[in-house]
Design a protein around this motif. Structure first.
Motif, PDB file in Angstrom:
ATOM      1  N   LYS A 110       0.833  -1.197   0.000  1.00 20.87           N
ATOM      2  CA  LYS A 110       0.000   0.000   0.000  1.00 20.87           C
ATOM      3  C   LYS A 110       0.872   1.254   0.000  1.00 20.87           C
ATOM      4  CE  LYS A 110      -4.166   1.374   2.546  1.00 20.87           C
ATOM      5  NZ  LYS A 110      -5.074   0.922   1.536  1.00 20.87           N
ATOM      6  N   ARG A 111       1.897   1.218   0.839  1.00 20.89           N
ATOM      7  CA  ARG A 111       2.768   2.385   0.940  1.00 20.89           C
ATOM      8  C   ARG A 111       3.428   2.680  -0.395  1.00 20.89           C
ATOM      9  NH1 ARG A 111       4.385   6.514   0.822  1.00 20.89           N
ATOM     10  NH2 ARG A 111       5.745   7.723   2.185  1.00 20.89           N
ATOM     11  N   VAL A 112       3.895   1.637  -1.059  1.00 14.84           N
ATOM     12  CA  VAL A 112       4.535   1.842  -2.362  1.00 14.84           C
ATOM     13  C   VAL A 112       3.499   2.333  -3.369  1.00 14.84           C
ATOM     14  CG1 VAL A 112       5.729   0.700  -4.274  1.00 14.84           C
ATOM     15  CG2 VAL A 112       6.415   0.240  -1.932  1.00 14.84           C
TER      16      VAL A 112
ATOM     17  N   PHE B 127      19.902   0.778   6.835  1.00 18.81           N
ATOM     18  CA  PHE B 127      20.498  -0.316   6.068  1.00 18.81           C
ATOM     19  C   PHE B 127      21.412  -1.180   6.925  1.00 18.81           C
ATOM     20  CE2 PHE B 127      19.475   2.438   2.333  1.00 18.81           C
ATOM     21  CZ  PHE B 127      18.494   1.597   1.856  1.00 18.81           C
ATOM     22  N   SER B 128      21.998  -0.588   7.942  1.00 24.95           N
ATOM     23  CA  SER B 128      22.844  -1.414   8.784  1.00 24.95           C
ATOM     24  C   SER B 128      21.988  -2.435   9.543  1.00 24.95           C
ATOM     25  CB  SER B 128      23.629  -0.550   9.762  1.00 24.95           C
ATOM     26  OG  SER B 128      22.732   0.138  10.584  1.00 24.95           O
ATOM     27  N   ARG B 129      20.693  -2.171   9.641  1.00 29.10           N
ATOM     28  CA  ARG B 129      19.813  -3.148  10.278  1.00 29.10           C
ATOM     29  C   ARG B 129      19.378  -4.207   9.294  1.00 29.10           C
ATOM     30  NH1 ARG B 129      16.218   0.242  14.474  1.00 29.10           N
ATOM     31  NH2 ARG B 129      15.358  -1.769  15.041  1.00 29.10           N
ATOM     32  N   VAL B 130      19.127  -3.808   8.067  1.00 26.91           N
ATOM     33  CA  VAL B 130      18.496  -4.743   7.147  1.00 26.91           C
ATOM     34  C   VAL B 130      19.458  -5.328   6.124  1.00 26.91           C
ATOM     35  CG1 VAL B 130      16.265  -3.644   7.392  1.00 26.91           C
ATOM     36  CG2 VAL B 130      17.797  -2.932   5.556  1.00 26.91           C
ATOM     37  N   SER B 131      20.674  -4.786   6.063  1.00 26.27           N
ATOM     38  CA  SER B 131      21.542  -5.309   5.012  1.00 26.27           C
ATOM     39  C   SER B 131      22.985  -5.289   5.488  1.00 26.27           C
ATOM     40  CB  SER B 131      21.370  -4.462   3.751  1.00 26.27           C
ATOM     41  OG  SER B 131      22.612  -4.016   3.287  1.00 26.27           O
ATOM     42  N   GLU B 132      23.769  -6.165   4.918  1.00 25.83           N
ATOM     43  CA  GLU B 132      25.163  -6.227   5.341  1.00 25.83           C
ATOM     44  C   GLU B 132      26.032  -5.275   4.537  1.00 25.83           C
ATOM     45  OE1 GLU B 132      25.891 -10.362   4.690  1.00 25.83           O
ATOM     46  OE2 GLU B 132      24.025 -10.787   5.749  1.00 25.83           O
ATOM     47  N   LEU B 133      25.468  -4.761   3.494  1.00 31.29           N
ATOM     48  CA  LEU B 133      26.243  -3.897   2.598  1.00 31.29           C
ATOM     49  C   LEU B 133      26.454  -2.538   3.265  1.00 31.29           C
ATOM     50  CD1 LEU B 133      27.279  -4.330  -0.284  1.00 31.29           C
ATOM     51  CD2 LEU B 133      25.249  -3.151  -1.059  1.00 31.29           C
ATOM     52  N   LEU B 147      15.138   1.551  -3.760  1.00 27.26           N
ATOM     53  CA  LEU B 147      14.604   2.850  -4.170  1.00 27.26           C
ATOM     54  C   LEU B 147      13.320   3.208  -3.414  1.00 27.26           C
ATOM     55  CD1 LEU B 147      15.094   5.141  -6.190  1.00 27.26           C
ATOM     56  CD2 LEU B 147      13.501   4.017  -7.716  1.00 27.26           C
ATOM     57  N   ASP B 148      12.427   2.228  -3.286  1.00 25.38           N
ATOM     58  CA  ASP B 148      11.156   2.522  -2.616  1.00 25.38           C
ATOM     59  C   ASP B 148      11.375   2.924  -1.160  1.00 25.38           C
ATOM     60  OD1 ASP B 148      12.112  -0.011  -2.273  1.00 25.38           O
ATOM     61  OD2 ASP B 148      10.157  -0.997  -2.223  1.00 25.38           O
ATOM     62  N   LYS B 149      12.260   2.193  -0.468  1.00 25.19           N
ATOM     63  CA  LYS B 149      12.509   2.490   0.948  1.00 25.19           C
ATOM     64  C   LYS B 149      13.139   3.882   1.096  1.00 25.19           C
ATOM     65  CE  LYS B 149      11.512  -1.874   1.967  1.00 25.19           C
ATOM     66  NZ  LYS B 149      12.516  -2.894   2.221  1.00 25.19           N
ATOM     67  N   VAL B 150      14.065   4.157   0.223  1.00 22.01           N
ATOM     68  CA  VAL B 150      14.734   5.455   0.309  1.00 22.01           C
ATOM     69  C   VAL B 150      13.709   6.585   0.120  1.00 22.01           C
ATOM     70  CG1 VAL B 150      16.531   6.926  -0.657  1.00 22.01           C
ATOM     71  CG2 VAL B 150      16.881   4.478  -0.520  1.00 22.01           C
ATOM     72  N   LEU B 178       6.472  -1.253   8.778  1.00 18.46           N
ATOM     73  CA  LEU B 178       6.106  -1.878   7.502  1.00 18.46           C
ATOM     74  C   LEU B 178       6.945  -3.124   7.244  1.00 18.46           C
ATOM     75  CD1 LEU B 178       5.627   1.215   5.172  1.00 18.46           C
ATOM     76  CD2 LEU B 178       3.860  -0.331   5.985  1.00 18.46           C
ATOM     77  N   ASP B 179       8.234  -3.012   7.510  1.00 19.05           N
ATOM     78  CA  ASP B 179       9.124  -4.158   7.297  1.00 19.05           C
ATOM     79  C   ASP B 179       8.685  -5.343   8.143  1.00 19.05           C
ATOM     80  OD1 ASP B 179      10.644  -3.058   5.391  1.00 19.05           O
ATOM     81  OD2 ASP B 179      12.307  -2.457   6.679  1.00 19.05           O
ATOM     82  N   LYS B 180       8.308  -5.016   9.385  1.00 16.79           N
ATOM     83  CA  LYS B 180       7.889  -6.085  10.281  1.00 16.79           C
ATOM     84  C   LYS B 180       6.633  -6.752   9.733  1.00 16.79           C
ATOM     85  CE  LYS B 180       9.259  -5.090  14.431  1.00 16.79           C
ATOM     86  NZ  LYS B 180       9.161  -4.194  15.603  1.00 16.79           N
ATOM     87  N   MET B 181       5.742  -5.944   9.180  1.00 16.38           N
ATOM     88  CA  MET B 181       4.506  -6.503   8.627  1.00 16.38           C
ATOM     89  C   MET B 181       4.810  -7.457   7.479  1.00 16.38           C
ATOM     90  SD  MET B 181       2.089  -3.147   8.681  1.00 16.38           S
ATOM     91  CE  MET B 181       0.686  -3.784   7.813  1.00 16.38           C
ATOM     92  N   VAL B 182       5.817  -7.092   6.666  1.00 12.73           N
ATOM     93  CA  VAL B 182       6.169  -7.943   5.537  1.00 12.73           C
ATOM     94  C   VAL B 182       6.710  -9.281   6.037  1.00 12.73           C
ATOM     95  CG1 VAL B 182       7.708  -8.192   3.563  1.00 12.73           C
ATOM     96  CG2 VAL B 182       6.606  -6.001   4.017  1.00 12.73           C
ATOM     97  N   GLU B 183       7.540  -9.191   7.071  1.00  6.85           N
ATOM     98  CA  GLU B 183       8.163 -10.404   7.568  1.00  6.85           C
ATOM     99  C   GLU B 183       7.129 -11.382   8.130  1.00  6.85           C
ATOM    100  OE1 GLU B 183      11.288  -9.361  10.319  1.00  6.85           O
ATOM    101  OE2 GLU B 183      12.274  -8.209   8.719  1.00  6.85           O
ATOM    102  N   SER B 184       6.172 -10.839   8.849  1.00  5.89           N
ATOM    103  CA  SER B 184       5.233 -11.741   9.527  1.00  5.89           C
ATOM    104  C   SER B 184       4.217 -12.339   8.547  1.00  5.89           C
ATOM    105  CB  SER B 184       4.506 -10.997  10.648  1.00  5.89           C
ATOM    106  OG  SER B 184       3.825  -9.894  10.096  1.00  5.89           O
TER     107      SER B 184
END
Lengths: 1178, 184
Positions: A110-112, B127-133, B147-150, B178-184
């Motif tokens: 939705k956000r996207v 990004f330090s939370r979600v990615s190792e890069l 891009l969307d997150k940024v 939102l990220d948490k919602m995706v994960e669950s």
């Protein structure tokens, strides 16, 4: 750093192929998005990119329209579409799906969806309407995140018309328990207040609550609203200054949670925002400023950490300190702070220091002196940006002593500059400085030549026109003028002798004008030599026809002294040039060539038309274009569209145009302010050539009406001091023309507009005091202080002083003087009083026959010799630099052509042969109307007073015949009811048989017809009169409105006839006096903002020009004179029951400086037009 | 009729509009705001663009090219602020990535310069939370893949051209949910 860069560059493709091993791998390259990203990074050419994106777009289109696409895939497709758009390819197939995703998705999907909508669409996009329901639903959702998403998108973009639908929901969110929701709700309301301020007016109270919110984030959000509102009217929010100070003190004192810190500085952006608000509040208000001294001091002290962000705060703090009411110790600290900036080795700080210096230097020039060495260093800095900022600073501190050096530096920068925007800006600045501070003539000419040659095609047109104006006007010292002109001529002769190529067109135009005008000043310079030089110019390739026309004009001026005459040397260069251009395709050039041919052969004619060295000062400008009225009404009768003033047109355009396609600032100036300038001035520009009326005629006219005018003068000061406002009944000032006893408007009006005031003398005295203090400020600070803006220091004169003109030009303000100088120039011509020159007399005596011959449909073929010469006179004669300037302002052929056309058809109202306008009390609108068959209509059979009894007591115009035939005569009368204009149309039958089914229809757009009666009559008996009422309202200001329509009737024999009628209503018909007290006026003045200033012609009776001018304005335009004190007067009026317009008039340098203000855009312009017209016609 | 039209045209086009258009009146410039936010790489390719004023998509590419030209050509020791038309550009470089912000003349350049850094720090925190890069080493890749997150982060910080939130944890809060919602 650079090796890191290298590493990244080389690592990137590898990284992308690492697939899911790395963190980025969640979106691995095996997905479509990953593929796209990889392909994008591998692109090598624009062509490849285009191919790739087209392919991608096709794939996206297929995917989004497939019913099997999951929300997650849809989200990915949206991100891909965002990529495509980012690279400049429209992904319009995705728009609707973005809206769908926002509607149907959940969480990130939705956000996207919302994100894609905000990136794809702009605020005016029609698809946005489809989002309204989704937003409504999400605002009511129990899921906080969804509420936040909806609020975010609402504060980014939302259809303006749909705001009421969601406003209550958003308002509710102001009391939401979660700070994030409250904060976003405040931001959404901020957005609403920007796009639809009227709709959130009722919740201002709640903004205060947001300001006091316990959460700092919500409070910070509300500051955006306050900054905006305070910017618009600081007065209304001074009571909040204490609160802002307290908040800032808490922030500075570190009372906020640590998470608000940035590099251990507490909430820096919040501090900056607060400092901006304080600066606005403390400006010009000592008591409010006193509240903030301490906290500003503290801010300065606290900002000790060596970090960019503290410097950013300091900069804002310094700005605030210099904006508010000054306090010595703070200023000192701020100055030190600026010093630290300027001296800093860090380039960004140095830049900021220069910027701060530029900001404060007008108040504290010493500061610049302290840092002069640094400034000089910066001037030669390798960084262009620093250099540029330094020049900006120098521009502010220029004076007569340092002008040479500074201008030299600026020109040096200009020579190496590539950026168009900077070039234009600097050119204007150099020209301004040269005019203001030139140490001597030689330098001035040299500098201007530099500017003109550097300007090229970028030259703003007002620079050359200003320059020529300066040369033409001359100064107080005649010898000085001569010197200046001779310098100019010499420099151009020697320049042309070198056979230069590629000189900018505008420069060539200036050169030709100067040579044509002034080369006779130099004794040993023969005209034929100059002509040779000019003719050589004509052979240059790439000469525009504008420039050709300028050169031809110059040749025409020079061709007198035998050089062009046939007989002495045979066909000389002049004849050759004339011959050459007489077959030009450009009609303008062809006409000029023909004129040139005639003039050069007839020295007598030449001397008459182009007298050498005559002063231009006596030029009269018919700024109201009255000579065009006949032409206009004719055109209108033929069905032409009525003229709409530019601001109205702009408004309509803006309404039509949904998208603004212009990027950024460049599209902005089209807004009202520039339009209003345009609106005011265009008529003048057009009409320069008209109304060349001699002074002597004016005198006689004046003498004739002098006694009348004295009657109108209101006595404000008597033997016993200030007299209470009352109006003595005035003599009806007008000989009445028709049999109808229509008393002129003034007496009744005078009675109506000033209520009998029998206030106690104390109150009266207080009033006086307030008024005098109000006006005192005005006169000492050059009127701007009413607005609360300090005028830039020392209204520096143009280099050349003029007794009358100096005052006119000073109003342009130093910060942007020269923006529209030609207008001042033209208006000054208006207000000029000077002896008539012989030329004018000949012109005006010649005018009538020409006018009758050609009358508006003047064409090339039927133009006899005199008008042709007349045309030349308009464009070329030394009397008329304005027309030359004008030509310079715009496509020259157009103007020149028009001026010569108008020369043919002008109506010279004041020339001795034609009787002066008899009906001086007729309101301006009426004079416009007078149609062709005026005389025969005069004896319309109106036997008894046809005005309905209930209207007889109201002010009204005379009954004017509109149209008639053998059977029916239509006349009209405008009755000024307080809340509307009643247009009475009187249908009077002739003595023949009765007329049947008489019906009348009028097109009144853009006026509103409030009521209508009597427009259909079954039978109109012989000699009978039927009255039709149109009650009209003007909702938007218009200078004039053309009302036209027709009357149809049937004879008893059965023939149906139609009679077309039209009449012009003027703004004055809709203006009503607004009785105000001086205090009320003062309050109102400050609360409204649309303003217009102009210098107008002042009446010159023997005594008290201000009174007579104002009384005239009052009588003609139905204004209310609020007060007159000394050389200033204030007036007020209202557009029916609607918009208020305030006028402030001041006698200044022989002109009447009028300043109009209204809450409604356009009204000041329209009213100004009428004021100007009234004063000029008188 | 045609002559009348000509007067109209002369009045309208010839006189007023054309000549004085180029310089905007002062009043308009007083709005303090951010006009656009760009991320471009060293080759001048746009990696993120967000406009806070309507700019037609067909004109964006040219504007971006112009802007990039103005910033990329500058040396390290030169000032980070550039004049562009009637507004200013503030730019900051992270590895091969440039962040360029267009602002009005009245905006405080240095505060925007630091805002950019705050933004990057927020990205890094996320990004330090979600990615190792490591963001600071590979900013371009990180941004391209997210891009969307940024954009979502940027929307929390800048709205309508105004700085609306600079508190890092608050900026990230919605996105983390939102990220948490995706994960669950």
């Amino acid at each position: 750093m650079s090796d890191v860069v290298e590493k990244t560059l080389t690592a990137l493709p590898g990284l992308l192929s690492l697939d899911s091993q790395t963190g980025a791998g969640k979106l691995s390259s095996s997905t479509k998005l990953g593929n796209l990203i990889r392909s994008i990074t591998e692109l090598t050419s624009k062509h490849e990119e285009e191919k790739l994106i087209q392919r991608e777009l096709a794939a996206i289109k297929e995917q989004v329209s497939s019913p099997n696409t999951t929300m997650r895939q849809m989200r990915e497709a949206m991100v891909r579409s965002v990529y495509c758009e980012m690279l400049g390819y429209e992904a319009d197939c995705s728009y609707i799906h973005a809206i769908k995703l926002a509607q149907q998705g959940t969480g990130l999907d939705k956000r996207v969806g919302y994100l894609a909508v905000s990136l794809f669409l702009n605020e005016n996009h029609e698809l946005l309407l489809l989002l309204v329901n989704t937003v409504l639903k999400d605002l009511q959702s129990t899921n906080l995140i969804e509420v936040c998403m909806a609020l975010t998108v609402v504060s980014q973009m939302f259809p303006k018309d749909m705001i009421p639908a969601i406003l209550p929901l958003v308002e509710d969110k102001l009391t939401h328990p979660k700070e994030m929701v409250r904060r976003k709700a405040v931001l959404a309301l901020y957005k609403f207040s920007l796009v639809a301020p009227t709709q959130v007016q009722h919740i201002h109270r709640r903004f205060r609550k947001a300001l006091c919110d316990k959460d700092p984030g919500v409070m910070a959000a509300s500051l955006h609203i306050y900054l905006q509102m305070i910017k618009e009217s600081p007065e209304g929010y001074r009571d909040l200054a204490g609160s802002f100070v307290t908040i800032l003190r808490q922030v500075v004192g570190g009372k906020l949670p640590v998470e608000f810190n940035y590099h251990s500085v507490p909430a820096p952006w919040l501090q900056i925002q607060l400092l901006r608000i304080l600066a606005l509040l403390g400006k010009d208000d000592q008591s409010t400023s006193e509240l903030m001294y301490d906290v500003l001091d503290e801010s300065l002290r606290r900002a000790e950490i060596n970090h960019n962000i503290t410097y950013a705060i300091l900069f804002e703090c310094v700005k605030a300190i210099y904006t508010i009411h000054p306090r010595a110790d703070l200023l000192e600290k701020a100055a030190k702070c600026i010093g630290n900036f300027v001296l800093s080795p860090k380039i960004n700080l140095k830049y900021l220091g220069l910027k701060a210096l530029t900001y404060v230097v007008q108040q504290d020039a010493n500061l610049a002196l302290q840092h002069q060495m640094t400034i000089i260093e910066c001037l030669d800095h390798s960084d262009l940006i620093i250099k540029r900022e330094t020049l900006e600073l120098l521009f502010r501190i220029t004076n007569t002593q340092n002008v040479r050096v500074i201008v030299e530096k600026m020109l040096g920068f200009l020579r190496g500059c590539q950026d168009d925007y900077t070039i234009i800006d600097l050119l204007a600045k150099v020209a301004e400085l040269a005019e203001k501070y030139a140490p001597d003539n030689h330098w001035f000419i040299e500098t201007m030549n530099c500017v003109l040659s550097l300007g090229g095609t970028l030259m703003p047109p007002d620079i050359p026109s200003n320059f020529l104006r300066l040369l033409a006007e001359g100064s107080d010292s005649e010898e000085d003028d001569r010197q200046l002109r001779m310098f100019a001529v010499n420099s151009y002769v020697s320049l042309l002798n070198t056979n230069p190529t590629n000189l900018p067109q505008q420069y060539l135009q200036v050169i030709s004008w100067v040579l044509g005008e002034y080369s006779h000043l130099i004794d040993d310079l023969s005209a034929s030599l100059v002509i040779d030089l000019l003719v050589r110019l004509l052979d240059q390739p790439g000469l525009t026809s504008d420039t050709r026309s300028w050169v031809l004009s110059a040749v025409a001026k020079l061709s007198a002294g035998g050089s062009g005459a046939v007989g002495s040397e045979g066909p000389g260069p002049v004849q050759r040039v004339a011959q050459q251009h007489s077959s030009s395709l450009d009609t303008q050039l062809r006409q000029q060539a023909l004129e040139l041919q005639l003039l050069s052969q007839d020295p007598e004619l030449h001397a008459r038309v182009l007298p050498r060295g005559a002063s231009w000062a006596g030029l009269e400008v018919d700024s109201s274009l009255s000579f065009l009225d006949g032409f206009v009404s004719e055109a209108l009768a033929k069905g032409a569209a009525p003229y709409k003033p530019p601001h109205q047109r702009q408004e309509e355009l803006r309404q039509e145009k949904a998208l603004s396609l212009e990027p950024y600032g460049l599209s902005l100036p089209l807004s009202l302010s520039s339009c209003s300038i345009a609106d005011r001035h265009s008529p003048t520009l057009l009409s320069i050539s008209s109304g060349l009326s001699g002074h002597s005629t004016e005198l006689s006219h004046r003498a004739g009406s002098g006694s009348l005018r004295l009657d109108g003068v209101r006595r404000v000061w008597g033997k016993d001091g200030y007299l209470a406002q009352r109006e003595g009944p005035e003599e009806p000032s007008v000989p009445q023309e028709t049999s109808i006893p229509a008393p002129p408007l003034s007496p009744q009006e005078g009675g109506a507009l000033s209520p009998p005031s029998a206030e106690p003398s104390k109150e009266e005295r207080d009033k006086q005091q307030l008024a005098s203090s109000l006006f005192q400020g005005l006169s000492s600070h050059n009127s701007t202080c009413l607005m609360g803006k300090p005028e830039a220091p020392a209204s520096q004169r143009f280099r050349k002083k003029h007794t009358t003109l100096g005052s006119t030009s000073s109003s342009s303000g130093s910060s942007h003087s020269g923006r529209d100088p030609s207008n001042h120039f033209l208006y000054s011509a208006l207000s000029e009083e000077s002896p008539a020159s012989p030329l004018m007399l000949t012109q005006s005596s010649r005018a009538p026959p020409i006018r009758t011959e050609t009358n508006g449909t003047h064409t090339q073929e039927e133009m006899p010799v005199p008008p042709a010469a007349n045309g030349v006179a308009e464009v070329d004669d030394p009397e008329a630099p304005p027309s030359v300037m004008t030509a310079n302002e715009l496509p020259a052929p157009g103007v020149a052509r028009w001026s010569s056309l108008m020369g043919g058809m002008e109506v010279v109202p004041l020339c001795p042969q034609t009787p002066p306008p008899i009906d001086s009390a007729q309101s301006s609108g009426e004079e416009d109307v007078t149609p062709e068959p005026h005389r025969e209509l005069r004896d319309c059979p109106l036997t008894s007073d046809p005005i309905p009894p209930e209207l007889r007591d109201l002010p009204r115009s005379e009954v004017t015949p509109l149209s008639s035939d053998q059977r029916l005569c239509v006349s009209c009368c405008r009755v000024q009811r307080e809340e509307a204009l009643v247009l009475l149309l009187l249908l009077s039958g002739a003595s023949g048989p009765a007329l049947l089914d008489v019906s009348l229809e009028l097109q009144c757009h853009p006026l509103k017809v409030a009521s209508l009666r009597g427009n259909a009559v079954e039978r109109l008996p012989a000699q009978g009169v039927s009255v039709c009422w149109y009650t009209l309202l003007m909702e938007e200001p218009h200078t004039h409105v053309m009302v036209s329509g027709s009357v149809t009737y049937r004879e008893e024999a059965g023939h149906t006839h139609t009679l077309d009628i039209s009449t012009k209503l003027s703004l004055a018909d809709f203006l009503r006096p607004l009785p105000l007290s001086t205090e009320e006026y003062g309050r109102l003045w400050l609360s409204i903002s649309q303003d217009v200033k102009q210098n107008l012609q002042l009446l010159h009776p023997d005594t008290d020009p201000l009174h007579s001018s104002l009384t005239l304005l009052r009588d003609k335009l139905h204004l209310h004179i609020v007060d007159i004190i000394g050389s200033e007067g204030i007036l007020a009026c209202q557009l029916l029951k609607g918009a208020v317009c305030l006028l402030h008039c001041r006698v200044h340098g022989g002109a009447l400086a009028v300043w109009l203000r209204s809450a409604v855009a356009g009204l000041p312009d329209c009213l100004l037009y009428h004021c100007q017209r009234v004063l000029h016609e008188h | 009729m045609s002559q009348w039209v000509f007067i109209e045209a002369a009045l309208y086009y010839g006189f007023d509009v054309s000549a004085r258009i180029c310089r905007p009146p002062l009043a308009i410039q007083t709005t303090i705001m951010i006009k656009f936010f760009l991320m471009v790489n060293k080759q001048g390719q746009t990696r993120l663009s967000k406009y806070y004023e309507n700019v037609d998509i067909s004109k964006r590419a040219a504007l971006e090219a112009d802007v990039v030209k103005g910033c990329l050509s500058r040396r390290k020791d030169e000032c980070s602020f550039v004049e562009y038309k009637d507004y200013k550009l503030v730019y900051r470089q992270y590895a091969a990535l440039y962040i360029v912000v267009g602002i009005t003349d009245t905006e405080n350049e240095l505060s925007i310069y630091e805002l950019v850094h705050n933004f990057v720090e927020v990205l890094d925190k996320y990004f330090s939370r979600v990615s190792e890069l490591d963001l600071f080493l590979y900013p371009e890749a990180q941004i391209m893949f997210n891009l969307d997150k940024v954009h979502i982060i940027l929307d929390e910080m800048i709205l309508n051209g105004h700085v609306v939130e600079t508190n890092k944890s608050r900026i990230l809060a919605p996105l983390l949910v939102l990220d948490k919602m995706v994960e669950s």
